[in-house]
Design a protein around this motif. Sequence first.
Motif, PDB file in Angstrom:
ATOM      1  N   THR A 126      49.658  34.241  30.715  1.00 58.22           N
ATOM      2  CA  THR A 126      50.092  34.607  32.063  1.00 58.22           C
ATOM      3  C   THR A 126      50.420  36.092  32.119  1.00 58.22           C
ATOM      4  O   THR A 126      50.026  36.787  33.058  1.00 58.22           O
TER       5      THR A 126
ATOM      6  N   LYS B  13      43.461  46.535  37.072  1.00 56.82           N
ATOM      7  CA  LYS B  13      42.347  46.559  38.024  1.00 56.82           C
ATOM      8  C   LYS B  13      42.797  47.070  39.385  1.00 56.82           C
ATOM      9  O   LYS B  13      42.122  47.870  40.017  1.00 56.82           O
ATOM     10  N   THR B  14      43.955  46.610  39.835  1.00 55.48           N
ATOM     11  CA  THR B  14      44.477  47.035  41.135  1.00 55.48           C
ATOM     12  C   THR B  14      44.747  48.529  41.141  1.00 55.48           C
ATOM     13  O   THR B  14      44.388  49.226  42.084  1.00 55.48           O
TER      14      THR B  14
ATOM     15  N   TYR C 263      41.007  32.490  39.743  1.00 55.54           N
ATOM     16  CA  TYR C 263      41.642  33.443  40.656  1.00 55.54           C
ATOM     17  C   TYR C 263      42.780  34.187  39.962  1.00 55.54           C
ATOM     18  O   TYR C 263      43.010  35.369  40.227  1.00 55.54           O
ATOM     19  N   GLU C 264      43.476  33.509  39.063  1.00 58.63           N
ATOM     20  CA  GLU C 264      44.578  34.134  38.324  1.00 58.63           C
ATOM     21  C   GLU C 264      44.084  35.099  37.249  1.00 58.63           C
ATOM     22  O   GLU C 264      44.866  35.806  36.644  1.00 58.63           O
ATOM     23  N   GLY C 265      42.768  35.096  36.982  1.00 54.38           N
ATOM     24  CA  GLY C 265      42.232  36.065  36.031  1.00 54.38           C
ATOM     25  C   GLY C 265      41.666  35.483  34.759  1.00 54.38           C
ATOM     26  O   GLY C 265      41.218  36.219  33.894  1.00 54.38           O
TER      27      GLY C 265
ATOM     28  N   ASN D 153      47.103  38.122  31.869  1.00 56.35           N
ATOM     29  CA  ASN D 153      46.356  38.086  33.125  1.00 56.35           C
ATOM     30  C   ASN D 153      47.014  38.939  34.194  1.00 56.35           C
ATOM     31  O   ASN D 153      46.335  39.613  34.965  1.00 56.35           O
ATOM     32  N   TYR D 154      48.343  38.954  34.238  1.00 62.04           N
ATOM     33  CA  TYR D 154      49.059  39.808  35.180  1.00 62.04           C
ATOM     34  C   TYR D 154      48.775  41.278  34.858  1.00 62.04           C
ATOM     35  O   TYR D 154      48.512  42.075  35.748  1.00 62.04           O
ATOM     36  N   TYR D 155      48.809  41.626  33.581  1.00 58.62           N
ATOM     37  CA  TYR D 155      48.554  43.000  33.177  1.00 58.62           C
ATOM     38  C   TYR D 155      47.139  43.429  33.545  1.00 58.62           C
ATOM     39  O   TYR D 155      46.916  44.512  34.073  1.00 58.62           O
ATOM     40  N   ARG D 156      46.155  42.545  33.285  1.00 53.75           N
ATOM     41  CA  ARG D 156      44.762  42.852  33.646  1.00 53.75           C
ATOM     42  C   ARG D 156      44.626  43.085  35.147  1.00 53.75           C
ATOM     43  O   ARG D 156      43.956  44.018  35.588  1.00 53.75           O
ATOM     44  N   ARG D 157      45.240  42.200  35.924  1.00 55.89           N
ATOM     45  CA  ARG D 157      45.155  42.316  37.376  1.00 55.89           C
ATOM     46  C   ARG D 157      45.797  43.618  37.838  1.00 55.89           C
ATOM     47  O   ARG D 157      45.287  44.301  38.724  1.00 55.89           O
ATOM     48  N   LYS D 158      46.922  43.978  37.230  1.00 57.01           N
ATOM     49  CA  LYS D 158      47.620  45.205  37.613  1.00 57.01           C
ATOM     50  C   LYS D 158      46.767  46.434  37.288  1.00 57.01           C
ATOM     51  O   LYS D 158      46.690  47.367  38.088  1.00 57.01           O
TER      52      LYS D 158
END
Length: 170
Positions: A66, A76-77, A129-131, A69-74
């Motif tokens: 978790t 990318k954003t 969706y969560e990565g 995945n949060y770090y990856r999404r951050k």
Amino acid sequence: MNKIEFNTKVVQEVSSLSSYAFYFTRDEENANDLVQDTVLKAFSYYNKFKDDTNLQAWLYTILKNTFINYYRRKVKTNAIILKSDTISSSDLYKSSLRNGAESKFVMEDIEGALSKLAEEYYYPFSMYYEGYKYHEIAEYFQIPIGTVKTRIHVARQQLKKKLKPYAIGK
């Protein structure tokens, strides 16, 4: 192990999960959020837990994934969003046209459409969706990667159908 025993054991692990989460986040509030997400995922995927496995290790893996995945999404954003000190008047005009209540209704419609998906489509789609990557989802559910791709595709098609009024120019 029945669901009540499982839930009790998960709740007993919250304090150790909190220290492990703090190790990753270095912030108490973010660590609490991460633990909360982990516990929610553990409850959601109760049927995927095998009795003969180590619950604490299983929870730590969920927590770590978790966070990753949060770090990856951050990342990318941050790569997509342009950071600028000045905001053009055209940007201000576009943002002033948005209505907060409208966004709330749109989110309610999206959540409603998601809740109507069958479980076999909902969980792979939400993980994607969560990565999570296709192969990670396939390993988690112990199904072929082609099945994962099909289920995500079907979920997208069903969501498109249910959310058709929001399609722009169609």
